[in-house]
Design a protein around this motif. Structure first.
Motif, short mmCIF file in Angstrom:
data_model
loop_
_atom_site.label_atom_id
_atom_site.label_comp_id
_atom_site.label_asym_id
_atom_site.label_seq_id
_atom_site.Cartn_x
_atom_site.Cartn_y
_atom_site.Cartn_z
N UNK A 63 46.40 26.37 53.89
CA UNK A 63 45.80 26.85 55.14
C UNK A 63 44.62 25.98 55.58
N UNK A 64 44.32 24.96 54.80
CA UNK A 64 43.24 24.05 55.15
C UNK A 64 41.85 24.56 54.84
N UNK A 65 41.76 25.59 53.98
CA UNK A 65 40.46 26.20 53.74
C UNK A 65 39.52 25.28 52.98
N UNK A 66 40.06 24.36 52.20
CA UNK A 66 39.21 23.41 51.48
C UNK A 66 38.55 22.41 52.43
N UNK A 67 39.10 22.27 53.64
CA UNK A 67 38.53 21.35 54.63
C UNK A 67 37.66 22.07 55.67
N UNK A 68 38.07 23.25 56.06
CA UNK A 68 37.37 23.96 57.13
C UNK A 68 36.40 25.02 56.63
N UNK A 69 36.50 25.37 55.36
CA UNK A 69 35.63 26.41 54.80
C UNK A 69 35.24 26.08 53.38
N UNK A 70 35.48 27.02 52.49
CA UNK A 70 35.08 26.82 51.09
C UNK A 70 35.94 27.70 50.19
N UNK A 71 36.27 27.14 49.00
CA UNK A 71 36.99 27.90 47.97
C UNK A 71 36.19 27.76 46.68
N UNK A 72 35.63 28.85 46.19
CA UNK A 72 34.89 28.85 44.94
C UNK A 72 35.59 29.79 43.96
N UNK A 73 35.76 29.33 42.73
CA UNK A 73 36.49 30.09 41.71
C UNK A 73 35.61 30.27 40.49
N UNK A 74 35.53 31.50 39.99
CA UNK A 74 34.75 31.81 38.80
C UNK A 74 35.60 32.62 37.83
N UNK A 75 35.34 32.43 36.54
CA UNK A 75 35.98 33.26 35.53
C UNK A 75 35.27 34.60 35.42
N UNK A 76 36.03 35.66 35.27
CA UNK A 76 35.46 36.99 35.05
C UNK A 76 35.55 37.30 33.56
N UNK A 77 34.40 37.44 32.92
CA UNK A 77 34.38 37.71 31.48
C UNK A 77 34.79 39.15 31.16
N UNK A 78 34.44 40.07 32.05
CA UNK A 78 34.76 41.48 31.81
C UNK A 78 35.06 42.15 33.14
N UNK A 79 36.18 42.84 33.21
CA UNK A 79 36.53 43.59 34.42
C UNK A 79 37.10 44.94 33.99
N UNK A 80 36.35 45.99 34.27
CA UNK A 80 36.78 47.34 33.91
C UNK A 80 37.37 47.99 35.16
N UNK A 81 38.65 47.86 35.32
CA UNK A 81 39.30 48.34 36.54
C UNK A 81 40.79 48.52 36.29
N UNK A 82 41.29 49.70 36.63
CA UNK A 82 42.73 49.91 36.50
C UNK A 82 43.50 49.03 37.47
N UNK A 83 42.90 48.75 38.63
CA UNK A 83 43.57 47.88 39.59
C UNK A 83 43.69 46.46 39.05
N UNK A 84 42.64 46.02 38.35
CA UNK A 84 42.71 44.69 37.74
C UNK A 84 43.78 44.64 36.66
N UNK A 85 43.86 45.70 35.86
CA UNK A 85 44.90 45.76 34.83
C UNK A 85 46.29 45.73 35.46
N UNK A 86 46.45 46.44 36.55
CA UNK A 86 47.73 46.48 37.23
C UNK A 86 48.09 45.11 37.82
N UNK A 87 47.08 44.41 38.36
CA UNK A 87 47.31 43.08 38.93
C UNK A 87 47.76 42.10 37.84
N UNK A 88 47.14 42.19 36.67
CA UNK A 88 47.52 41.30 35.57
C UNK A 88 48.92 41.61 35.07
N UNK A 89 49.28 42.89 35.06
CA UNK A 89 50.64 43.28 34.63
C UNK A 89 51.69 42.77 35.61
N UNK A 90 51.36 42.78 36.89
CA UNK A 90 52.33 42.37 37.90
C UNK A 90 52.51 40.86 37.97
N UNK A 91 51.47 40.12 37.64
CA UNK A 91 51.55 38.66 37.72
C UNK A 91 52.48 38.12 36.64
#
Length: 314
Positions: A63-91
């Motif tokens: 989508x050209x976001x690296x040229x027109x905007x910004x993409x920053x990525x960070x590791x999450x050391x801890x995420x207490x969330x059922x939605x996060x667990x569900x996202x990892x299961x689906x991936x």
């Protein structure tokens, strides 16, 4: 899990949000309209399973976001969330096996740059190894292996070959060759200096040195060990479980071989110089070949994982 913080032009925010919502493995989507000032635009944040991160980042770059905007990525050391667990299961796949190609390219780009610090580390490691080979001290050899920074350019060459980026190949190759050349020249001078102080002498080079003689006597096992180390090193760079890299550093004899070649050259023992040089080339070649094949295998594996996951979608 990974956390993405994006700055998007206002006219592309809907496309970015739509991409995030349709990417399997994403959750915790937040949109802050008009929050960004430099560059101006909207701020979009989300969490994504590591194994789905590369696909999402590729889409955002599309989508050209690296040229027109910004993409920053960070590791999450801890995420207490059922939605996060569900996202990892689906991936598809497992997060520990996932390869973030942009992160890898950025890491090896930095590590494969010829800098004063890189040359200093390599020179110090080679001088330490010179002390180790002259004293026939395996502990000093291991210490020198751990200090050497040469795996960065080697990984850079492998990554560049897989990603078909010739400019990175030459950049990494230049850092590797120029770095070793400078380190070996400095080690020759270091040997002459210690010889002048009576700490080194020719008889030490000519001695049997049973603990370190393998350094100037290369054989097929040298290549095999380097090949296995290249696989382990590449996996440690691409995986979330990266603690194995120090073990890789102390399993190959690149720095000790360079050191012995320099010391032998300073005493005009050209037989050991050539033997050590061949040992060095065998190790470098084995690591590059193994790293390239490992990255190709990982790329093929994740392509297959994505295709299988796509086939299961309704």
């Amino acid at each position: 899990m990974l956390h993405l913080r994006l700055i998007t032009p206002a006219d592309r925010t809907d496309d970015v949000v739509r991409l995030i919502e349709t990417t399997v493995g994403t959750t915790h989507l937040v949109v802050l309209a008009g929050a960004a000032r430099n560059p101006a635009g909207d701020v979009v944040m989300c969490d994504v399973a590591r194994e789905a991160g590369d696909e999402l980042i590729d889409g955002l770059r599309g989508l050209g976001l690296d040229r027109t905007g910004s993409i920053a990525v960070e590791n999450i050391d801890l995420s207490l969330s059922k939605r996060a667990d569900k996202a990892e299961d689906e991936a598809p796949g497992e997060g520990a096996d996932a390869v973030l190609w942009e992160h890898l390219a950025d890491a090896v780009h930095e590590e494969s740059t010829l800098t004063v610090t890189y040359v200093a580390f390599l020179a110090v490691a080679t001088m330490l190894a010179a002390c180790g080979v002259m004293l026939d001290n395996a502990i000093l050899i291991v210490g020198a292996m751990a200090v050497g920074p040469e795996f960065g350019p080697l990984a850079g060459i492998s990554t560049a070959l897989v990603r078909k980026a010739p400019h990175l190949v030459w950049r990494s190759l230049w850092a590797l060759l120029a770095g070793f050349a400078a380190a070996m020249v400095l080690t020759v001078g270091f040997s002459w200096l210690l010889d002048a102080f009576g700490l080194f002498e020719k008889s030490m080079v000519e001695a049997a040195r049973p603990n370190t003689a393998f350094i100037w006597k290369p054989d097929w096992m040298s290549f095999v060990v380097a090949f296995l180390a290249g696989i382990a090193g590449t996996l440690s760079l691409t995986s979330a479980k990266s603690g194995a890299l120090i073990g890789v550093a102390i399993s190959v004899t690149t720095v000790p071989a360079a050191a012995n070649a320099a010391v032998a050259f300073s005493y005009r023992d050209y037989s050991q110089t050539w033997g050590s040089t061949w040992q060095l080339l065998a190790n470098l070649g084995g690591i590059v070949v193994a790293g390239t094949l490992t990255l190709l295998a990982q790329k093929s594996f994740w392509t297959w994982q994505r295709e299988r996951a796509a086939a299961r979608l309704p």
